[in-house]
Design a protein around this motif. Structure first.
Motif, PDB file in Angstrom:
ATOM      1  N   THR A  18       0.967   2.182  -3.948  1.00 56.75           N
ATOM      2  CA  THR A  18       2.115   1.865  -2.921  1.00 56.75           C
ATOM      3  C   THR A  18       1.629   1.642  -1.548  1.00 56.75           C
ATOM      4  OG1 THR A  18       2.715   4.005  -2.724  1.00 56.75           O
ATOM      5  CG2 THR A  18       3.848   2.880  -4.537  1.00 56.75           C
ATOM      6  N   ILE A  23      -1.285   2.510   4.882  1.00 57.88           N
ATOM      7  CA  ILE A  23      -0.325   2.405   5.806  1.00 57.88           C
ATOM      8  C   ILE A  23      -0.694   3.445   6.957  1.00 57.88           C
ATOM      9  CG2 ILE A  23       2.001   2.441   6.483  1.00 57.88           C
ATOM     10  CD1 ILE A  23       1.487  -0.417   5.297  1.00 57.88           C
ATOM     11  N   ALA A  26      -3.677   3.475   8.880  1.00 54.07           N
ATOM     12  CA  ALA A  26      -3.695   2.538   9.921  1.00 54.07           C
ATOM     13  C   ALA A  26      -2.922   2.813  11.301  1.00 54.07           C
ATOM     14  CB  ALA A  26      -3.183   1.144   9.181  1.00 54.07           C
ATOM     15  N   VAL A  27      -1.785   3.598  10.788  1.00 48.98           N
ATOM     16  CA  VAL A  27      -0.718   3.800  11.735  1.00 48.98           C
ATOM     17  C   VAL A  27      -1.473   4.929  12.717  1.00 48.98           C
ATOM     18  CG1 VAL A  27       1.540   4.746  12.326  1.00 48.98           C
ATOM     19  CG2 VAL A  27       1.178   3.031  10.781  1.00 48.98           C
ATOM     20  N   MET A  30      -4.155   3.777  14.520  1.00 48.05           N
ATOM     21  CA  MET A  30      -3.816   3.124  15.896  1.00 48.05           C
ATOM     22  C   MET A  30      -3.174   3.932  16.825  1.00 48.05           C
ATOM     23  SD  MET A  30      -0.920   0.190  15.766  1.00 48.05           S
ATOM     24  CE  MET A  30       0.254   1.523  16.655  1.00 48.05           C
ATOM     25  N   VAL A  33      -6.130   5.374  19.139  1.00 48.26           N
ATOM     26  CA  VAL A  33      -6.792   4.520  19.898  1.00 48.26           C
ATOM     27  C   VAL A  33      -5.702   4.240  20.915  1.00 48.26           C
ATOM     28  CG1 VAL A  33      -7.825   2.427  20.014  1.00 48.26           C
ATOM     29  CG2 VAL A  33      -7.937   3.511  17.973  1.00 48.26           C
ATOM     30  N   MET A  78       6.470   8.024  17.493  1.00 45.81           N
ATOM     31  CA  MET A  78       5.960   7.100  16.596  1.00 45.81           C
ATOM     32  C   MET A  78       5.400   7.664  15.023  1.00 45.81           C
ATOM     33  SD  MET A  78       4.163   3.664  16.901  1.00 45.81           S
ATOM     34  CE  MET A  78       4.972   2.363  17.823  1.00 45.81           C
ATOM     35  N   ILE A  85       9.562   7.824   7.283  1.00 49.88           N
ATOM     36  CA  ILE A  85       9.660   6.508   6.737  1.00 49.88           C
ATOM     37  C   ILE A  85       9.025   6.585   5.441  1.00 49.88           C
ATOM     38  CG2 ILE A  85       9.747   4.073   6.721  1.00 49.88           C
ATOM     39  CD1 ILE A  85      10.502   4.143   9.492  1.00 49.88           C
ATOM     40  N   SER A  86       7.623   6.914   5.511  1.00 50.28           N
ATOM     41  CA  SER A  86       6.523   6.809   4.372  1.00 50.28           C
ATOM     42  C   SER A  86       6.881   7.402   3.251  1.00 50.28           C
ATOM     43  CB  SER A  86       5.302   6.907   4.982  1.00 50.28           C
ATOM     44  OG  SER A  86       4.710   6.161   5.922  1.00 50.28           O
TER      45      SER A  86
ATOM     46  N   LEU B  14      -7.282  -1.700  18.033  1.00 57.74           N
ATOM     47  CA  LEU B  14      -5.887  -1.960  18.054  1.00 57.74           C
ATOM     48  C   LEU B  14      -5.375  -3.208  17.261  1.00 57.74           C
ATOM     49  CD1 LEU B  14      -4.365  -0.583  21.508  1.00 57.74           C
ATOM     50  CD2 LEU B  14      -4.140   0.115  19.050  1.00 57.74           C
ATOM     51  N   ILE B  17      -5.950  -3.434  13.712  1.00 55.04           N
ATOM     52  CA  ILE B  17      -4.964  -2.822  12.726  1.00 55.04           C
ATOM     53  C   ILE B  17      -3.474  -3.296  13.067  1.00 55.04           C
ATOM     54  CG2 ILE B  17      -3.828  -0.592  12.725  1.00 55.04           C
ATOM     55  CD1 ILE B  17      -6.460   0.668  14.061  1.00 55.04           C
ATOM     56  N   GLN B  18      -3.248  -3.673  14.249  1.00 52.94           N
ATOM     57  CA  GLN B  18      -1.739  -4.346  14.465  1.00 52.94           C
ATOM     58  C   GLN B  18      -1.533  -5.571  13.478  1.00 52.94           C
ATOM     59  OE1 GLN B  18       0.828  -4.026  16.346  1.00 52.94           O
ATOM     60  NE2 GLN B  18       0.499  -2.753  18.014  1.00 52.94           N
ATOM     61  N   LEU B  21      -1.605  -4.844   9.897  1.00 54.46           N
ATOM     62  CA  LEU B  21      -0.476  -4.445   9.181  1.00 54.46           C
ATOM     63  C   LEU B  21       0.332  -5.695   8.935  1.00 54.46           C
ATOM     64  CD1 LEU B  21       0.214  -1.233  10.861  1.00 54.46           C
ATOM     65  CD2 LEU B  21      -0.037  -1.552   8.554  1.00 54.46           C
ATOM     66  N   SER B  51       6.626  -3.847  15.787  1.00 49.92           N
ATOM     67  CA  SER B  51       5.339  -3.900  15.556  1.00 49.92           C
ATOM     68  C   SER B  51       5.201  -2.541  14.920  1.00 49.92           C
ATOM     69  CB  SER B  51       4.527  -3.805  16.467  1.00 49.92           C
ATOM     70  OG  SER B  51       4.411  -2.744  17.444  1.00 49.92           O
ATOM     71  N   VAL B  52       4.146  -2.319  13.695  1.00 52.02           N
ATOM     72  CA  VAL B  52       3.931  -1.181  13.084  1.00 52.02           C
ATOM     73  C   VAL B  52       5.342  -0.500  12.287  1.00 52.02           C
ATOM     74  CG1 VAL B  52       3.041   1.262  13.070  1.00 52.02           C
ATOM     75  CG2 VAL B  52       2.412  -0.529  15.125  1.00 52.02           C
ATOM     76  N   ILE B  53       6.267  -0.371  12.869  1.00 56.11           N
ATOM     77  CA  ILE B  53       7.317   0.239  12.218  1.00 56.11           C
ATOM     78  C   ILE B  53       7.876  -0.631  11.040  1.00 56.11           C
ATOM     79  CG2 ILE B  53       9.771   1.312  12.236  1.00 56.11           C
ATOM     80  CD1 ILE B  53       7.465   3.254  13.070  1.00 56.11           C
ATOM     81  N   PRO B  55       6.278  -3.111   9.264  1.00 52.32           N
ATOM     82  CA  PRO B  55       5.503  -3.019   7.940  1.00 52.32           C
ATOM     83  C   PRO B  55       5.461  -1.905   7.295  1.00 52.32           C
ATOM     84  CG  PRO B  55       4.234  -4.227   9.779  1.00 52.32           C
ATOM     85  CD  PRO B  55       5.410  -3.664  10.316  1.00 52.32           C
ATOM     86  N   VAL B  56       5.635  -0.782   8.039  1.00 53.23           N
ATOM     87  CA  VAL B  56       5.755   0.669   7.444  1.00 53.23           C
ATOM     88  C   VAL B  56       7.051   0.652   6.575  1.00 53.23           C
ATOM     89  CG1 VAL B  56       6.287   3.018   7.901  1.00 53.23           C
ATOM     90  CG2 VAL B  56       4.361   1.610   8.966  1.00 53.23           C
ATOM     91  N   LEU B  57       8.241   0.073   7.291  1.00 56.78           N
ATOM     92  CA  LEU B  57       9.687   0.314   6.644  1.00 56.78           C
ATOM     93  C   LEU B  57       9.509  -0.747   5.553  1.00 56.78           C
ATOM     94  CD1 LEU B  57      12.149  -0.325   9.322  1.00 56.78           C
ATOM     95  CD2 LEU B  57      12.273   1.298   7.669  1.00 56.78           C
ATOM     96  N   PHE B  59       6.915  -1.529   3.229  1.00 56.84           N
ATOM     97  CA  PHE B  59       6.141  -1.055   2.115  1.00 56.84           C
ATOM     98  C   PHE B  59       6.954   0.416   1.826  1.00 56.84           C
ATOM     99  CE2 PHE B  59       2.651  -3.526   3.982  1.00 56.84           C
ATOM    100  CZ  PHE B  59       2.200  -4.303   2.626  1.00 56.84           C
TER     101      PHE B  59
END
Lengths: 255, 66
Positions: A18, A23, A26-27, A30, A33, A78, A85-86, B14, B17-18, B21, B51-53, B55-57, B59
């Motif tokens: 899934t 994800i 990656a998050v 990020m 960094v 974040m 959410i995941s 950065l 990854i951005q 995603l 951004s980020v949230i 794609p997370v949402l 998937f």
């Protein structure tokens, strides 16, 4: 035990298929960094800007603490949001699809499901958090070598503990409501009530939400370890309690 | 910002990854017809804008069963 191992394996395969694993990694990579970058770039963006009337902003040079300030605020906001959410569908996905019925009628114990899901989710969370921490530490150490951190172990342990609390909360929400909206809303409900509770100074010492970002004050020795111990103990106890409640609720639930 | 080179060690990972995603979620949205929640327009906008949230949402919640 055999069922537990098999189910946990299945959980990891599911996380892989899934894209949950990728994800999350990656998050958090990020965020690791981003934190030192924001700390480094922020003063440069604003320093020397002429505000008119001869007024210029002079920003102090960023220090090692600025990087960790960003780390705690990014992971605490974040990072936690991405985690919630995941894992919002952790119970709901299986309950709504009925994929557990076969396993349970074949004699798998219901508590195995809860504990196995918690174990696999915490493993994922632990790995992502460690990744984020390692990357942020590497950048910070490279750009600001030799920074002194107080109580580093506990300061960094605290957000992890809060993450475990969130996972247990999501599992209980999923069991009770059987849908990911129920899981999400109950989790946000608890967080909002904790934030409201945090207005009262008397409650702050025991409120697990302080673990999500406030332990930064340990690093620069603004606060001492005993200030956070009650909240940490309460948080760890809540994780156990939430899991026990989930097992009890799941045992009574009609699948 | 005169020395962009100094920031490259941050900016390259950065950006990778951005964009990764964003693109992977966008491709997934466009290659599938059914979603558990919402529709194609909603997910394309969310994946591109948030951004980020976003794609997370997608998937976690939006992606339909295969």
């Amino acid at each position: 035990m055999k069922a537990f191992i098999a189910f946990t394996k299945k959980e990891f395969t599911e996380s892989l298929r899934t894209y949950r694993l990728v994800i999350l990694a990656a998050v958090f990579l990020m965020l690791g960094v981003m934190s030192p970058l924001i700390a480094k770039i922020f003063p440069e963006l604003f320093s020397g800007v002429d505000m008119g009337g001869g007024l210029t902003i002079i920003m102090p040079e960023p220090t090692v603490m600025d990087s960790w300030i960003q780390f705690f605020s990014n992971v605490g906001q974040m990072g936690m949001l991405a985690l919630i959410i995941s894992f919002s569908g952790i119970m709901a996905n299986e309950l709504s699809r009925g994929t557990l019925i076969n396993l349970l009628t074949k004699g798998m114990k219901r508590h195995t499901v809860i504990l196995s899901k918690f174990l696999s989710a915490s493993t994922l969370w632990t790995a992502s958090y460690l990744l984020c921490l390692a990357v942020c530490y590497a950048y910070t150490e490279y750009y600001w070598p030799g920074g002194v951190l107080h109580n580093a172990f506990f300061a960094f342990l605290a957000p992890w503990l809060f993450g475990e609390f969130l996972i247990a909360l999501l599992i209980l929400g999923g069991v009770l409501f059987g849908s990911y909206t129920g899981s999400l809303l109950s989790c946000f409900g608890v967080i909002v009530s904790m934030l409201i509770l945090n207005i009262f100074p008397a409650a702050q010492k025991y409120n697990p939400i302080v673990l999500a970002g406030d332990t930064l004050q340990l690093l620069n020795a603004q606060k001492e370890l005993p200030d956070f111990i009650p909240a940490a103990i309460l948080c760890a106890a809540s994780v156990v309690l939430l899991l026990a409640l989930s097992v009890v609720a799941f045992n009574k639930k009609r699948i | 910002m005169e020395n962009l080179q100094e920031y490259l060690p941050f900016l390259i990972p950065l950006a990778v990854i951005q964009l990764g995603l964003m693109l992977s979620s966008l491709i997934h949205v466009l290659r599938h017809k059914t979603y558990r929640v919402g529709n194609r327009v909603l997910w394309v906008v969310l994946c591109l804008v948030v951004s980020v949230i976003g794609p997370v949402l997608y998937f976690a919640i939006g992606k339909g069963d295969e």
